[in-house]
Design a protein around this motif. Structure first.
Motif, short mmCIF file in Angstrom:
data_model
loop_
_atom_site.label_atom_id
_atom_site.label_comp_id
_atom_site.label_asym_id
_atom_site.label_seq_id
_atom_site.Cartn_x
_atom_site.Cartn_y
_atom_site.Cartn_z
N SER A 1 74.77 88.84 110.08
CA SER A 1 75.09 89.26 111.44
C SER A 1 75.24 90.76 111.54
N THR A 2 74.82 91.30 112.67
CA THR A 2 75.10 92.69 112.99
C THR A 2 76.08 92.67 114.17
N GLU A 3 76.41 93.84 114.68
CA GLU A 3 77.30 93.87 115.84
C GLU A 3 76.63 93.25 117.06
N ASN A 4 75.29 93.32 117.08
CA ASN A 4 74.57 92.86 118.27
C ASN A 4 74.08 91.43 118.22
N ALA A 5 73.83 90.93 117.03
CA ALA A 5 73.20 89.61 116.96
C ALA A 5 73.48 88.92 115.64
N ASP A 6 73.33 87.58 115.69
CA ASP A 6 73.40 86.78 114.45
C ASP A 6 71.98 86.35 114.10
N TYR A 7 71.69 86.35 112.81
CA TYR A 7 70.37 85.92 112.34
C TYR A 7 70.54 84.76 111.38
N LEU A 8 69.83 83.68 111.66
CA LEU A 8 69.88 82.51 110.79
C LEU A 8 68.56 82.42 110.03
N PHE A 9 68.66 82.44 108.71
CA PHE A 9 67.47 82.38 107.87
C PHE A 9 67.33 80.95 107.34
N VAL A 10 66.15 80.38 107.50
CA VAL A 10 65.94 79.04 106.93
C VAL A 10 64.71 79.09 106.03
N MET A 11 64.78 78.38 104.92
CA MET A 11 63.63 78.39 104.02
C MET A 11 63.49 77.07 103.31
N ASN A 12 62.25 76.75 103.00
CA ASN A 12 61.91 75.48 102.39
C ASN A 12 61.56 75.71 100.91
N HIS A 13 62.43 75.21 100.02
CA HIS A 13 62.18 75.39 98.59
C HIS A 13 61.23 74.33 98.03
N THR A 14 60.82 73.39 98.87
CA THR A 14 60.00 72.28 98.37
C THR A 14 58.52 72.48 98.71
N MET B 1 58.48 83.25 99.69
CA MET B 1 59.72 82.54 100.06
C MET B 1 60.88 83.04 99.21
N TRP B 2 60.65 83.32 97.94
CA TRP B 2 61.73 83.84 97.09
C TRP B 2 62.18 85.23 97.55
N ALA B 3 61.22 86.03 97.98
CA ALA B 3 61.59 87.36 98.49
C ALA B 3 62.37 87.21 99.79
N PHE B 4 61.96 86.24 100.59
CA PHE B 4 62.67 85.95 101.84
C PHE B 4 64.12 85.54 101.55
N GLN B 5 64.28 84.73 100.51
CA GLN B 5 65.63 84.28 100.13
C GLN B 5 66.52 85.47 99.78
N SER B 6 65.96 86.45 99.08
CA SER B 6 66.74 87.64 98.74
C SER B 6 67.21 88.35 100.01
N ILE B 7 66.32 88.45 100.97
CA ILE B 7 66.67 89.10 102.24
C ILE B 7 67.72 88.27 102.98
N ALA B 8 67.54 86.96 102.96
CA ALA B 8 68.49 86.07 103.65
C ALA B 8 69.91 86.25 103.14
N HIS B 9 70.03 86.58 101.85
CA HIS B 9 71.37 86.71 101.26
C HIS B 9 71.89 88.15 101.25
N GLY B 10 71.14 89.08 101.83
CA GLY B 10 71.72 90.42 101.96
C GLY B 10 70.88 91.58 101.49
N ALA B 11 69.62 91.34 101.05
CA ALA B 11 68.81 92.48 100.61
C ALA B 11 68.25 93.22 101.83
N ASP B 12 68.37 94.54 101.81
CA ASP B 12 67.83 95.39 102.88
C ASP B 12 66.44 95.90 102.53
N VAL C 1 66.00 72.46 101.76
CA VAL C 1 65.92 73.44 102.84
C VAL C 1 67.23 74.22 102.84
N GLU C 2 67.11 75.52 102.81
CA GLU C 2 68.30 76.35 102.70
C GLU C 2 68.55 77.15 103.99
N PHE C 3 69.82 77.33 104.31
CA PHE C 3 70.22 78.13 105.47
C PHE C 3 71.09 79.29 104.99
#
Ligand code: GLA
Ligand code: ZN
Length: 657
Positions: A612-625, A326-337, A606-608
């Motif tokens: 977004s890219t030119e083609n689509a928006d991506y919403l990342f949700v994660m549960n810190h609990t 989940m922590w690695a996911f959070q990094s990706i959610a905030h901009g890690a490629d 729960v974090e959101f």
């Protein structure tokens, strides 16, 4: 470049017979990149001019056969004993005049010419050797600039460089004396050569000198990095160049350090560091990542993502099942490629025997390996679609190293810290599921609905004009206590009452102030009562409207929070540190007034986050609990990872539209 997951690998810590097994396990896990060699100078050059890259060639090739590419670190945070033996002046000197010794790392003076000569020599040889290696894709310069260097380096060489830096800035010693206010305590200098590095004095220090010192130290690191960038750029034109940042660390200004890098990298350790036992709060993890994205306004790499228990002498908690992923996911959610896990296998020797890797000491795959393997399998398909994707945030927080330095030098209140103040505003929006960008004060504000600029203590005529223009054109701006106090050389301004030239923008004057050393004040907003902490500005509105007033102390009834219509926009002023309830009230008030877009609704924990890219928006949700959580995502979002409308403990999902 399509790299998504990797590990920090130290083949030199293990017998060569083991390398093949490591490479197989990496491939099986889905890793396709390693970072290597950033501390192995002696292994690559055991004696002057005697280069041994063959072991590294071997490791690179073997990994390459298993589909694992290599990022090379330059080992310049660990000058070898044989260099130091000849030139002990390379050891850094601290503010107590103590020259630090050998046996750790970061024992380098970055202005030392002999050391720089060795670096140029070595990095040239290394770049030359690896420039055509098809498995090498890029470089990390040095490692975590600023780490351990807080009190370094005050040696004679650094002092002389500081003097030259000052000469360039002030031209004449008379200018410096005037700008630093050396008339105070008879500190006038006849010549630049008299100016010390700020070692421990008998009593007190000059705030202007201290601020220039901090700026100088940052510039020195940027210059130190540039020496290596120049060499590698010239030799290895096909390779990227990056550096691993450390979030809110401040020895070097990351906006400056990132400028000539292809992208920045960051090291993310949610479990906290060995000096503190507490795990980092989810909000702070998020803001750290957002700051990292903001340093270049660009997606980034995680060069070290926590892969196990953290610890040197003292250890943190074991990450719970699901938490590392989940922590690695959070990094990706905030901009890690790309996410590189630190480290591949837990080391049996040296300082970091208890900073755990993906594999335990035994090298046998266990829970962490399988958890991250599953994570990678789940994420890899989507990673290619989100490369480079950025959020479309409506709110920006201004982040400034100058303000941070100035408050480090004079915190005012015992517990007042710039990063903490900035994060209080961040958290208010975070808890409403509103994405926030961090921007430097030189950024273009016009794309934002709201700009929050806490503690704009050091103020320049240009910045005043910029804030005014932004609001005049319809922007909303929050400024706070201690704004407009000092000029750029850390001297109190005296032409006007506070907040100086920003008075008309804010429609207020600060009549007086009170440092709340031992008390909180009550703050009344309509019928509701809250608390203000650490500081009270006693505000006299001219054109501003009062939103909240003080409810205690001798300034009871005076304004504490105001708003002023200015041109097409509005400027808010907050004269105290709001407690959590007041911060929530204030931010909800503003969010409503501006109809800011919330990414979703869920319970705390729960974090959101959006990319977004030119083609689509991506919403990342994660549960810190560690509890199941319900989710409500409005609009036509389609789930990507799984179809459930709830999140299990430490679970996550992605939605797309
Ligand atoms: C930092 C460094 C690594 C390692 C880890 C763990 O992030 O970059 O080399 O020391 O911390 O302590
Ligand atoms: Zn030095």
């Amino acid at each position: 470049m399509q790299i998504f997951f990797g590990a920090d690998y130290y083949p030199e810590h293990w017998p060569e017979e083991r390398w093949e097994t490591d490479a197989e396990l990496m491939e099986e896990m889905g890793l396709n990149v390693v970072r290597m060699a950033e501390f192995s100078w002696t292994k690559m050059e055991p004696r002057l001019g005697e280069f041994h890259f063959e072991w590294l060639d071997k490791a690179i090739e073997l990994l390459g056969k298993h589909g694992v590419k290599t990022v090379l670190g330059t080992p310049t945070a660990t000058p070898p004993a044989w260099i130091i033996e000849k030139n002990p002046e390379i050891f850094p000197v601290d503010s107590h005049s103590i020259r630090r010794g050998f046996g750790g790392r970061h024992h380098d003076c970055q202005s030392n010419e002999t050391y720089r000569m060795h670096i140029k020599r070595f990095v040239t040889a290394m770049a030359e050797h690896f420039k055509d290696n098809a498995n090498v894709i890029g470089w990390q310069i040095d490692n975590e600039f600023g780490n351990s260097h807080e009190d370094f380096c005050m040696c004679e060489s650094c002092q002389a460089h500081f003097q030259s830096w000052l000469k360039e800035k002030y031209q004449t010693i008379e200018n410096l004396n005037r700008e630093w206010g050396t008339c105070f305590w008879s500190q006038d200098y006849d010549k630049f050569e008299q100016i010390p590095a700020p070692k421990l004095t008998a009593a007190g220090e000059n705030p202007s000198a201290m601020l220039d010192w901090k700026r100088f130290c940052s510039d020195l690191i940027v210059d130190f990095q540039q020496v290596q960038i120049d060499i590698i750029r010239e030799k290895c034109s096909n390779h990227f160049i990056t550096h691993n940042f450390m979030g809110f660390a401040d020895k070097v200004n990351y906006f400056d350090l990132g400028r000539n890098l292809d992208f920045i990298s960051h090291d993310q350790y949610p479990g906290g560091f060995f000096r503190e036992d507490a795990q980092e709060k989810e909000e702070r993890l998020a803001s750290t990542l957002d700051l990292m994205r903001g340093t270049k306004n660009q997606s980034f790499w995680i060069m070290e993502q926590q892969a196990g228990v953290t610890g040197w002498q003292i250890m943190g908690r074991a990450p719970k099942p699901g938490q590392l992923a989940m922590w690695a996911f959070q990094s990706i959610a905030h901009g890690a490629d790309t996410v590189v896990f630190f480290r591949w296998r837990t080391c049996t020797v040296g300082t970091e025997q208890y900073w755990h890797g993906i594999l335990p000491h035994s090298g046998k795959p266990s829970r962490r390996y399988y958890e991250l393997k599953d994570f990678i399998a789940k994420m890899a398909p989507i990673m290619k679609d989100i490369q480079g994707a950025m959020p479309k945030n409506e709110v920006a927080i201004v982040y400034s190293y100058d303000q941070k330095y100035a408050f480090k030098i004079q915190p005012h209140h015992r517990e007042l810290q710039y990063v903490d103040q900035v994060n209080r505003y961040y958290e208010a929006f975070y808890h409403q599921n509103i994405g926030v960008d961090f921007v430097p004060d030189t950024a273009d504000f016009s794309q934002y609905q709201l700009v929050v600029a806490p503690l704009q203590y050091i103020m320049t005529p240009e910045l005043e004009e910029k804030y005014k223009a932004y609001v005049k054109n319809g922007g909303r701006l929050i400024l706070t206590m201690r704004t407009g106090v000092k000029n750029k050389n850390n001297v109190c301004m005296s032409e006007d009452d506070l907040p100086g030239k920003l008075s008309d923008l804010l429609g207020i004057k600060i009549a007086d102030y009170d440092c709340l050393t031992d008390v909180n004040v009550s703050i009344c907003w309509g019928e509701k009562c809250f608390e203000g902490r650490k500081w009270s500005d006693m505000i006299e509105p001219s054109t501003a409207e009062t939103l909240a007033t003080y409810g205690s102390e001798y300034y009871k009834g005076m304004s504490a929070i105001t708003v002023n219509q200015f041109g097409a926009g509005k400027a808010y002023y907050v004269g105290t540190e709001p407690d959590e309830a007041l911060m929530q009230h204030l931010s909800e008030f503003i969010v409503q007034e501006l109809s800011l877009n919330r990414l979703g609704y869920a319970e705390k924990g729960v974090e959101f986050a959006e990319r977004s890219t030119e083609n689509a928006d991506y919403l990342f949700v994660m549960n810190h609990t560690d509890q199941k959580q319900k989710l409500s995502v409005e609009g036509n979002w389609k789930p990507v990872l799984d179809q459930k409308s709830e999140l299990l403990p430490f679970d996550f999902n992605i939605f797309k539209k």
